[in-house]
Design an enzyme around this catalytic site. Structure first.
Site, PDB file in Angstrom:
ATOM      1  N   MET A  65      42.822  -6.680 -26.710  1.00  0.00           N
ATOM      2  CA  MET A  65      44.530  -6.149 -26.599  1.00  0.00           C
ATOM      3  C   MET A  65      44.872  -6.608 -25.450  1.00  0.00           C
ATOM      4  SD  MET A  65      46.271  -2.463 -27.076  1.00  0.00           S
ATOM      5  CE  MET A  65      45.046  -2.107 -28.139  1.00  0.00           C
ATOM      6  N   PRO A  66      45.196  -7.908 -24.975  1.00  0.00           N
ATOM      7  CA  PRO A  66      45.613  -8.474 -23.830  1.00  0.00           C
ATOM      8  C   PRO A  66      47.034  -7.903 -23.563  1.00  0.00           C
ATOM      9  CG  PRO A  66      45.062 -10.488 -24.858  1.00  0.00           C
ATOM     10  CD  PRO A  66      44.770  -9.160 -25.792  1.00  0.00           C
ATOM     11  N   HIS A  67      47.179  -7.183 -22.205  1.00  0.00           N
ATOM     12  CA  HIS A  67      48.360  -6.705 -21.757  1.00  0.00           C
ATOM     13  C   HIS A  67      48.157  -6.530 -20.205  1.00  0.00           C
ATOM     14  CE1 HIS A  67      45.967  -3.040 -22.357  1.00  0.00           C
ATOM     15  NE2 HIS A  67      46.779  -2.523 -21.664  1.00  0.00           N
ATOM     16  N   SER A  68      49.391  -6.239 -19.863  1.00  0.00           N
ATOM     17  CA  SER A  68      49.386  -5.888 -18.213  1.00  0.00           C
ATOM     18  C   SER A  68      50.505  -4.659 -18.447  1.00  0.00           C
ATOM     19  CB  SER A  68      49.838  -7.232 -17.527  1.00  0.00           C
ATOM     20  OG  SER A  68      49.831  -6.615 -16.081  1.00  0.00           O
TER      21      SER A  68
END
Length: 151
Positions: A65-68
């Site tokens: 779950m790529p996120h920043s």
């Protein structure tokens, strides 16, 4: 939520053989970049966070779950995209290796939206058998069959 990805044209089946997790994150961001929901600043932030904190984005085996941060200057809207990689991508961490094939990339303008999207996605991924079914897909048509099955 499977309908959401389909209805918003946020599904991608990568035809590239990707072995580097940084390249996989870039690939997973393409749909959000194309729709101008994010820019390259956000992609760089995600990569930087994984470099700094380890592969926190690999939330269960085979799922990233790529996120920043929700306050990124590189985010212009709220969306989640789904990208299936051609093969598992390896992430190294202090506690061994993690692999991901299914990438659900999040972008959100507001903190509440960010938390809500993480919750919705987490609930979806806890659906019995769904991860295995998505792992077995190779095309939009396959995806549609899963979408109808879990509707």
């Amino acid at each position: 939520m499977l309908n959401y990805f389909f209805d918003h044209q946020l599904i991608r089946y990568s035809d590239k053989v990707i072995t580097d997790w940084r390249e996989a994150i870039r690939e997973s961001c393409l749909l959000l970049l194309d729709q101008k929901i994010i820019d390259e600043t956000y992609v760089a932030e995600i990569i930087h966070c994984v470099e700094e904190y380890g592969p926190y984005i690999v939330i269960v085996p085979q799922v990233a779950m790529p996120h920043s941060s929700e306050n990124s200057k590189g985010v212009f809207g709220t969306a989640i995209s789904f990208t299936k990689m051609k093969q598992p991508v390896r992430f190294e961490s202090d506690d061994g290796e993690k692999f991901a094939t299914l990438f659900f990339t999040l972008a959100a303008k507001q903190v509440e939206e960010h938390i809500e999207n993480i919750q919705k996605l987490s609930e979806l991924l806890m659906t019995e058998g769904l991860i295995d079914r998505l792992m077995a897909t190779n095309s939009i048509e396959d995806y549609q069959a899963v979408m109808q099955e879990y509707d």
